[in-house]
Design a protein around this motif. Sequence first.
Motif, mmCIF file in Angstrom:
data_model
loop_
_atom_site.group_PDB
_atom_site.id
_atom_site.type_symbol
_atom_site.label_atom_id
_atom_site.label_comp_id
_atom_site.label_asym_id
_atom_site.label_seq_id
_atom_site.Cartn_x
_atom_site.Cartn_y
_atom_site.Cartn_z
ATOM 1 N N GLY A 114 5.245 39.311 0.835
ATOM 2 C CA GLY A 114 6.428 40.069 1.243
ATOM 3 C C GLY A 114 7.173 40.619 0.041
ATOM 4 N N ARG A 115 8.411 40.161 -0.163
ATOM 5 C CA ARG A 115 9.243 40.634 -1.272
ATOM 6 C C ARG A 115 9.162 39.706 -2.480
ATOM 7 N N GLN A 116 8.175 38.841 -2.514
ATOM 8 C CA GLN A 116 8.078 37.926 -3.649
ATOM 9 C C GLN A 116 6.640 37.768 -4.126
ATOM 10 N N LEU A 117 6.532 37.356 -5.371
ATOM 11 C CA LEU A 117 5.253 37.113 -6.026
ATOM 12 C C LEU A 117 5.270 35.648 -6.428
ATOM 13 N N SER A 118 4.273 34.881 -6.002
ATOM 14 C CA SER A 118 4.333 33.440 -6.284
ATOM 15 C C SER A 118 2.987 32.884 -6.713
ATOM 16 N N LEU A 119 3.064 31.786 -7.470
ATOM 17 C CA LEU A 119 1.863 31.052 -7.860
ATOM 18 C C LEU A 119 2.168 29.563 -7.760
ATOM 19 N N VAL A 120 1.136 28.752 -7.627
ATOM 20 C CA VAL A 120 1.306 27.303 -7.522
ATOM 21 C C VAL A 120 0.640 26.641 -8.710
ATOM 22 N N LEU A 121 1.403 25.743 -9.358
ATOM 23 C CA LEU A 121 0.899 24.974 -10.495
ATOM 24 C C LEU A 121 0.737 23.521 -10.084
ATOM 25 N N GLY A 122 -0.353 22.910 -10.521
ATOM 26 C CA GLY A 122 -0.599 21.494 -10.251
ATOM 27 C C GLY A 122 -0.768 20.757 -11.558
ATOM 28 N N ALA A 152 10.403 22.769 -14.416
ATOM 29 C CA ALA A 152 9.038 22.680 -13.889
ATOM 30 C C ALA A 152 8.264 21.575 -14.599
ATOM 31 N N ARG A 153 8.490 21.422 -15.900
ATOM 32 C CA ARG A 153 7.821 20.376 -16.680
ATOM 33 C C ARG A 153 8.199 18.986 -16.145
ATOM 34 N N LYS A 154 9.475 18.801 -15.789
ATOM 35 C CA LYS A 154 9.940 17.517 -15.216
ATOM 36 C C LYS A 154 9.241 17.237 -13.885
ATOM 37 N N PHE A 155 9.163 18.267 -13.033
ATOM 38 C CA PHE A 155 8.508 18.098 -11.731
ATOM 39 C C PHE A 155 7.038 17.729 -11.909
ATOM 40 N N LEU A 156 6.373 18.405 -12.818
ATOM 41 C CA LEU A 156 4.955 18.145 -13.064
ATOM 42 C C LEU A 156 4.744 16.743 -13.654
ATOM 43 N N ALA A 157 5.676 16.294 -14.486
ATOM 44 C CA ALA A 157 5.577 14.952 -15.074
ATOM 45 C C ALA A 157 5.674 13.870 -14.001
ATOM 46 N N LYS A 158 6.405 14.158 -12.927
ATOM 47 C CA LYS A 158 6.524 13.206 -11.808
ATOM 48 C C LYS A 158 5.301 13.237 -10.896
ATOM 49 N N GLY A 159 4.423 14.222 -11.102
ATOM 50 C CA GLY A 159 3.211 14.313 -10.283
ATOM 51 C C GLY A 159 3.325 15.299 -9.140
ATOM 52 N N GLN A 165 0.825 -1.203 0.000
ATOM 53 C CA GLN A 165 0.000 0.000 0.000
ATOM 54 C C GLN A 165 0.856 1.248 0.000
ATOM 55 N N LYS A 166 1.963 1.226 0.751
ATOM 56 C CA LYS A 166 2.854 2.381 0.792
ATOM 57 C C LYS A 166 3.523 2.595 -0.552
ATOM 58 N N LYS A 167 3.816 1.506 -1.261
ATOM 59 C CA LYS A 167 4.456 1.603 -2.568
ATOM 60 C C LYS A 167 3.558 2.319 -3.562
ATOM 61 N N LYS A 168 2.254 2.046 -3.491
ATOM 62 C CA LYS A 168 1.307 2.600 -4.448
ATOM 63 C C LYS A 168 0.996 4.061 -4.191
ATOM 64 N N GLN A 169 1.286 4.537 -2.979
ATOM 65 C CA GLN A 169 0.993 5.927 -2.647
ATOM 66 C C GLN A 169 2.101 6.840 -3.157
ATOM 67 N N HIS A 170 1.714 7.981 -3.665
ATOM 68 C CA HIS A 170 2.687 8.997 -4.051
ATOM 69 C C HIS A 170 2.178 10.320 -3.522
ATOM 70 N N ALA A 171 2.837 10.826 -2.516
ATOM 71 C CA ALA A 171 2.451 12.119 -1.969
ATOM 72 C C ALA A 171 3.058 13.200 -2.857
ATOM 73 N N ALA A 172 2.227 14.075 -3.369
ATOM 74 C CA ALA A 172 2.706 15.140 -4.252
ATOM 75 C C ALA A 172 3.524 16.134 -3.436
ATOM 76 N N GLU A 173 4.781 16.266 -3.804
ATOM 77 C CA GLU A 173 5.636 17.230 -3.126
ATOM 78 C C GLU A 173 5.458 18.588 -3.767
ATOM 79 N N LEU A 174 5.817 19.621 -3.029
ATOM 80 C CA LEU A 174 5.761 20.972 -3.551
ATOM 81 C C LEU A 174 7.188 21.396 -3.866
ATOM 82 N N LYS A 175 7.510 21.477 -5.151
ATOM 83 C CA LYS A 175 8.838 21.904 -5.603
ATOM 84 C C LYS A 175 8.763 23.397 -5.875
ATOM 85 N N GLU A 176 9.863 24.097 -5.602
ATOM 86 C CA GLU A 176 9.858 25.539 -5.796
ATOM 87 C C GLU A 176 10.893 25.932 -6.838
ATOM 88 N N ILE A 177 10.490 26.818 -7.722
ATOM 89 C CA ILE A 177 11.387 27.381 -8.720
ATOM 90 C C ILE A 177 11.404 28.885 -8.493
#
Length: 188
Positions: free
Chosen positions: A176-184, A124-131, A94-106
Amino acid sequence: MDGPLCLSIFHFSEDKTISNNDLQVNEQIRDREVRLIGADGSQLGIMSARDAQKAADEAGLDLVKISPKAVPPVCKIVDYGKYRYELARKEKEQKKKQHAAELKEIRFSPNIDTNDLNTKTAAARKFLAKGDKVKVTLRFRGREMAHMKESRHILDEFAEALSDIAVVEKAPKVEGRQLSLVLGVKKQ
């Protein structure tokens, strides 16, 4: 004996709390009545725990409480070592089948060149391809802070370049001093 006599009393409970790794086996089962399942999986009915233990001893196997919350609790006649191994193997599968989506930052700055932006887009495309999810951060320093609104188009272009495989989960936001967005990852 000059001093007072000290007597310590310790109370040890034989009933253990049940977790996935700590099952009640054989003499640890103290219930009055149990529902018994045979070694072949057949229902043997409701009987006293003592009779169930006798049946397990006659079969040369162990009596294991598999469902303690049921009324009456369900016990099964099995080889305890083999049963524990099977539970561990199922849990591992069951643990093998689970993939928790990590949050990668660019991260990049507002004066990024187009080639550098293309490199970041490929990452970013590589990270998204991994889920994984991707947080794209545009960092501002010093006088760049005055042009924060004008630089928003960089994040919009970045999201547009990845629109075939990604969807914007959180719109561009000033933190603060940055502008950010999250892609899924885009659902097919």
